[in-house]
Design a protein around this motif. Structure first.
Motif, mmCIF file in Angstrom:
data_model
loop_
_atom_site.group_PDB
_atom_site.id
_atom_site.type_symbol
_atom_site.label_atom_id
_atom_site.label_comp_id
_atom_site.label_asym_id
_atom_site.label_seq_id
_atom_site.Cartn_x
_atom_site.Cartn_y
_atom_site.Cartn_z
ATOM 1 N N LYS A 1 0.818 -1.213 0.000
ATOM 2 C CA LYS A 1 0.000 0.000 0.000
ATOM 3 C C LYS A 1 0.855 1.269 0.000
ATOM 4 C CE LYS A 1 -3.945 -2.137 2.355
ATOM 5 N NZ LYS A 1 -4.743 -2.196 3.604
ATOM 6 N N MET A 2 2.019 1.214 0.636
ATOM 7 C CA MET A 2 2.879 2.400 0.698
ATOM 8 C C MET A 2 3.652 2.624 -0.597
ATOM 9 S SD MET A 2 4.355 2.168 4.607
ATOM 10 C CE MET A 2 5.169 3.774 4.535
ATOM 11 N N LEU A 3 4.037 1.533 -1.265
ATOM 12 C CA LEU A 3 4.816 1.665 -2.494
ATOM 13 C C LEU A 3 3.954 1.848 -3.742
ATOM 14 C CD1 LEU A 3 7.575 -1.083 -1.988
ATOM 15 C CD2 LEU A 3 7.942 1.389 -2.057
ATOM 16 N N ALA A 4 2.724 1.332 -3.700
ATOM 17 C CA ALA A 4 1.886 1.296 -4.910
ATOM 18 C C ALA A 4 1.615 2.663 -5.537
ATOM 19 C CB ALA A 4 0.576 0.571 -4.617
ATOM 20 N N ILE B 1 4.572 3.703 -7.508
ATOM 21 C CA ILE B 1 4.759 2.731 -8.584
ATOM 22 C C ILE B 1 3.826 3.024 -9.755
ATOM 23 C CG2 ILE B 1 4.081 0.349 -9.132
ATOM 24 C CD1 ILE B 1 5.705 -0.538 -6.730
ATOM 25 N N VAL B 2 2.575 3.342 -9.464
ATOM 26 C CA VAL B 2 1.613 3.633 -10.529
ATOM 27 C C VAL B 2 2.052 4.849 -11.337
ATOM 28 C CG1 VAL B 2 -0.741 4.404 -10.992
ATOM 29 C CG2 VAL B 2 -0.341 2.530 -9.381
ATOM 30 N N VAL B 3 2.491 5.892 -10.639
ATOM 31 C CA VAL B 3 2.952 7.103 -11.335
ATOM 32 C C VAL B 3 4.184 6.786 -12.176
ATOM 33 C CG1 VAL B 3 3.890 9.420 -11.029
ATOM 34 C CG2 VAL B 3 1.968 8.652 -9.608
ATOM 35 N N GLY B 4 5.157 6.118 -11.569
ATOM 36 C CA GLY B 4 6.389 5.800 -12.287
ATOM 37 C C GLY B 4 6.164 4.878 -13.464
ATOM 38 N N SER B 5 5.243 3.920 -13.320
ATOM 39 C CA SER B 5 4.992 2.945 -14.390
ATOM 40 C C SER B 5 4.319 3.576 -15.600
ATOM 41 C CB SER B 5 4.126 1.799 -13.866
ATOM 42 O OG SER B 5 4.800 1.090 -12.859
ATOM 43 N N MET B 6 3.731 4.759 -15.434
ATOM 44 C CA MET B 6 3.161 5.465 -16.577
ATOM 45 C C MET B 6 4.199 6.393 -17.225
ATOM 46 S SD MET B 6 -0.755 6.152 -15.371
ATOM 47 C CE MET B 6 -1.350 6.158 -17.061
ATOM 48 N N ILE B 7 5.194 6.778 -16.441
ATOM 49 C CA ILE B 7 6.270 7.619 -16.976
ATOM 50 C C ILE B 7 7.270 6.779 -17.777
ATOM 51 C CG2 ILE B 7 8.224 9.105 -16.354
ATOM 52 C CD1 ILE B 7 6.574 10.023 -13.931
ATOM 53 N N PRO C 1 11.389 3.447 5.043
ATOM 54 C CA PRO C 1 11.225 4.893 5.239
ATOM 55 C C PRO C 1 9.764 5.292 5.420
ATOM 56 C CG PRO C 1 11.663 4.402 2.933
ATOM 57 C CD PRO C 1 11.839 3.107 3.682
ATOM 58 N N ALA C 2 9.564 6.553 5.751
ATOM 59 C CA ALA C 2 8.210 7.094 5.898
ATOM 60 C C ALA C 2 7.552 7.229 4.526
ATOM 61 C CB ALA C 2 8.259 8.439 6.610
ATOM 62 N N ALA C 3 6.301 7.677 4.523
ATOM 63 C CA ALA C 3 5.491 7.717 3.303
ATOM 64 C C ALA C 3 6.162 8.444 2.133
ATOM 65 C CB ALA C 3 4.129 8.334 3.605
ATOM 66 N N PHE D 1 7.038 6.626 -1.417
ATOM 67 C CA PHE D 1 6.487 7.097 -2.694
ATOM 68 C C PHE D 1 7.610 7.285 -3.716
ATOM 69 C CE2 PHE D 1 5.216 10.315 -5.735
ATOM 70 C CZ PHE D 1 3.937 9.906 -6.106
ATOM 71 N N ALA D 2 8.715 7.902 -3.280
ATOM 72 C CA ALA D 2 9.843 8.129 -4.185
ATOM 73 C C ALA D 2 10.449 6.805 -4.647
ATOM 74 C CB ALA D 2 10.898 8.992 -3.503
ATOM 75 N N THR D 3 10.596 5.865 -3.721
ATOM 76 C CA THR D 3 11.133 4.553 -4.083
ATOM 77 C C THR D 3 10.198 3.847 -5.054
ATOM 78 O OG1 THR D 3 12.210 4.354 -1.926
ATOM 79 C CG2 THR D 3 11.904 2.333 -3.187
ATOM 80 N N GLY D 4 8.900 3.898 -4.781
ATOM 81 C CA GLY D 4 7.926 3.306 -5.689
ATOM 82 C C GLY D 4 7.992 3.939 -7.074
ATOM 83 N N GLY D 5 8.181 5.252 -7.121
ATOM 84 C CA GLY D 5 8.295 5.929 -8.403
ATOM 85 C C GLY D 5 9.483 5.441 -9.209
ATOM 86 N N LEU D 6 10.639 5.267 -8.534
ATOM 87 C CA LEU D 6 11.838 4.762 -9.211
ATOM 88 C C LEU D 6 11.623 3.347 -9.723
ATOM 89 C CD1 LEU D 6 14.822 5.066 -9.991
ATOM 90 C CD2 LEU D 6 15.417 4.254 -7.691
ATOM 91 N N ILE D 7 11.032 2.496 -8.881
ATOM 92 C CA ILE D 7 10.736 1.122 -9.302
ATOM 93 C C ILE D 7 9.810 1.129 -10.522
ATOM 94 C CG2 ILE D 7 9.570 -1.022 -8.628
ATOM 95 C CD1 ILE D 7 10.436 -0.392 -5.719
ATOM 96 N N GLY D 8 8.779 1.974 -10.472
ATOM 97 C CA GLY D 8 7.817 2.029 -11.565
ATOM 98 C C GLY D 8 8.425 2.523 -12.866
ATOM 99 N N ILE D 9 9.239 3.570 -12.800
ATOM 100 C CA ILE D 9 9.865 4.113 -14.017
ATOM 101 C C ILE D 9 10.727 3.062 -14.695
ATOM 102 C CG2 ILE D 9 11.583 5.747 -14.867
ATOM 103 C CD1 ILE D 9 10.489 7.767 -12.839
ATOM 104 N N LEU D 10 11.613 2.427 -13.923
ATOM 105 C CA LEU D 10 12.515 1.443 -14.508
ATOM 106 C C LEU D 10 11.746 0.228 -15.019
ATOM 107 C CD1 LEU D 10 15.399 0.725 -15.169
ATOM 108 C CD2 LEU D 10 15.653 -0.214 -12.860
ATOM 109 N N SER D 11 10.754 -0.216 -14.264
ATOM 110 C CA SER D 11 9.968 -1.384 -14.679
ATOM 111 C C SER D 11 9.167 -1.094 -15.940
ATOM 112 C CB SER D 11 9.021 -1.805 -13.559
ATOM 113 O OG SER D 11 9.732 -2.156 -12.392
ATOM 114 N N GLY D 12 8.553 0.082 -16.012
ATOM 115 C CA GLY D 12 7.801 0.452 -17.199
ATOM 116 C C GLY D 12 8.680 0.631 -18.418
#
Length: 267
Positions: free
Chosen positions: A84-87, A90-96, A137-139, A143-154
């Motif tokens: 729930k914290m990473l998603a 991740i959604v934002v990054g996966s679209m970028i 880390p905190a929220a 969010f930043a980590t999820g964004g990085l994961i999403g960008i690279l994965s996408g």
């Protein structure tokens, strides 16, 4: 469709699904080079072939992740509060990520994918675990980590496990929980990335018949049929046996696939 092509796609799906369930890698690193080979042989234009391979691979992860996630959930291994914290990031990054990929030509994208796969294979081969040095880390950090994961994965059509698993391990999450949680994260990665690839590729000229944006639907359906069957077996195997030897075998395979993508980028 050629029966031999169907068999090849089924075999890829089975292998990718097992890898996804076993190692939490989403299967994309295995699928993309093989799909690139098949699409090249089928006459997909060079300027589209890698983009379509990555998009089609990412689409399969939507289904594979659900199958492996269900198996991991039965073992109570998924940390849903981490999901729930990473998603959101991740959604934002996966679209970028797919948007960045669209700006790159096929050769550059193939070269970048080769670097990513070679790095991931090295990480798997040496099996160096980051020292568990801190808590999650905190929220904002999540969010930043999820964004990085999403960008690279996408961008590369993978499930994000080679970032999320070491990150969670570094933050004192047990490896089995990290792999299971990574499998659950594959779904938001794949869903957002797939929608982005449909949108960004919708009006692209030269796409083959039965394409949905950058996604080639017939290949997607065949690979999914096999991958969702084998992903639970991979997840069960991860809970029943040490996977070190299998990691080493996968690493060698990934090096060979990275070499192919480097060769493809030079064409």
């Amino acid at each position: 469709m050629d029966p031999l092509l169907i068999l090849a796609l089924l075999a890829m799906g089975a292998f990718g699904g097992f890898a996804a369930g076993l190692l939490g890698i989403g299967g994309g690193m295995v699928l993309v080079p093989f799909i690139t080979m098949i699409f090249t042989a089928r006459g997909v234009p060079d300027e589209l072939v890698v983009h379509m391979a990555i998009a089609t691979s990412l689409g399969t992860i939507m289904f594979t992740s659900l199958s492996s996630m269900r198996a991991h959930h039965k073992h109570g291994a998924i940390l849903w509060h981490v999901v729930k914290m990473l998603a959101p990031g991740i959604v934002v990054g996966s679209m970028i990520g797919p948007w960045i990929g669209k700006q790159m030509n096929s050769s550059a994208l193939a070269f970048f994918f080769g670097i990513f796969v070679a790095f991931s294979a090295t990480q798997m081969l040496i099996n160096k675990k980051p020292a568990a040095a801190r808590e999650l880390p905190a929220a904002p950090g999540m969010f930043a980590t999820g964004g990085l994961i999403g960008i690279l994965s996408g961008l590369v059509g993978a499930g994000g496990g080679f970032i999320s698993v070491p990150f969670m391990t570094w933050c004192n999450v047990r490896i089995h929980n990290a792999v299971a949680t990574s499998a659950a994260l594959g779904f938001p990665i794949a869903l957002a990335g797939t929608l982005a690839n449909i949108f960004y590729g919708w009006d692209e000229p030269g796409l083959p018949e039965y394409s949905l944006g950058f996604i080639y639907v017939p290949a997607l359906l065949i690979i999914v049929a096999a991958s969702v069957t084998l992903a639970p077996l991979g997840a069960r195997t991860a809970h029943r046996m040490p996977v070190r030897r299998l990691q080493q075998v996968f690493a060698v395979i990934l090096y060979a696939l990275a070499a192919y993508m480097f060769w493809k980028s030079a064409q």
